[in-house]
Design a protein around this motif. Sequence first.
Motif, PDB file in Angstrom:
ATOM      1  N   ARG A   1       0.810  -1.219   0.000  1.00 29.10           N
ATOM      2  CA  ARG A   1       0.000   0.000   0.000  1.00 29.10           C
ATOM      3  C   ARG A   1       0.841   1.266   0.000  1.00 29.10           C
ATOM      4  NH1 ARG A   1      -3.060  -0.994   4.921  1.00 29.10           N
ATOM      5  NH2 ARG A   1      -2.900  -3.224   4.711  1.00 29.10           N
TER       6      ARG A   1
ATOM      7  N   SER B   1      -4.501  -0.091  -7.488  1.00 27.61           N
ATOM      8  CA  SER B   1      -4.382  -0.425  -6.068  1.00 27.61           C
ATOM      9  C   SER B   1      -5.567  -1.256  -5.572  1.00 27.61           C
ATOM     10  CB  SER B   1      -4.257   0.840  -5.222  1.00 27.61           C
ATOM     11  OG  SER B   1      -5.468   1.567  -5.220  1.00 27.61           O
ATOM     12  N   THR B   2      -6.657  -1.246  -6.315  1.00 28.07           N
ATOM     13  CA  THR B   2      -7.830  -2.018  -5.904  1.00 28.07           C
ATOM     14  C   THR B   2      -7.925  -3.365  -6.599  1.00 28.07           C
ATOM     15  OG1 THR B   2      -9.255  -1.034  -7.594  1.00 28.07           O
ATOM     16  CG2 THR B   2      -9.147   0.096  -5.458  1.00 28.07           C
TER      17      THR B   2
END
Length: 147
Positions: free
Chosen positions: A79, A127-128
Motif C-alpha cells: 500500500r 491499487s484495488t
Amino acid sequence: MPCRAARRLYKALGRRGAFLLILGVGKTCWGVSFLVDPPEDHGLDLLTDLCSLRHWSWLWIVCGLVTFGSAFLRIGRDRLGFFAAFIPPTVWALAYTVAVITGDYSRGGFVAIWYLTSHVGVIWWASTVPEYSVPPAPRPPRRGKAP
C-alpha cells in the motif's frame, strides 16, 4: 535464458508488483530528468514559489524509489508504494489547477486532468485490483475412462 529470468521475476512480483516496479522506475526517471535539466515552469508557480524544480524533482525520485521498493513486498504491505506513486502527480495536478484558477496558465486545466486521469486514476484503480482476480483458464477435458 533472459526470458526465463523475466518469467521468474514476474512470478515473484505478481501483477501488482510488476505495476509498482514499472511506476517506480518511471517516476524515478522523471524526477532525475527534472534534476538534470529542469524544463520551463509554465503553470507550476505554486511549486516554484516555494523552491526550484530541481528541489521538487526529489519528490518524484523519493516517491519513485519507495514505489519501486514496494514492488517486492507482499500484497497488503504494498500500500505504501501505491500511496507514494499517488503523491507527485497529485501535487502537479494541484499546481496546474491553481494556475488555471489564478489565470497564470490557461492550458493547465488540461494538464491537470491528464495527471488526474492517466496517473492518479490509474494508480487508484491498480491499487484495488486483487492479485489473482482472473480465474485460471479451463483445462481441456481428459480423454480416457470416466470416474
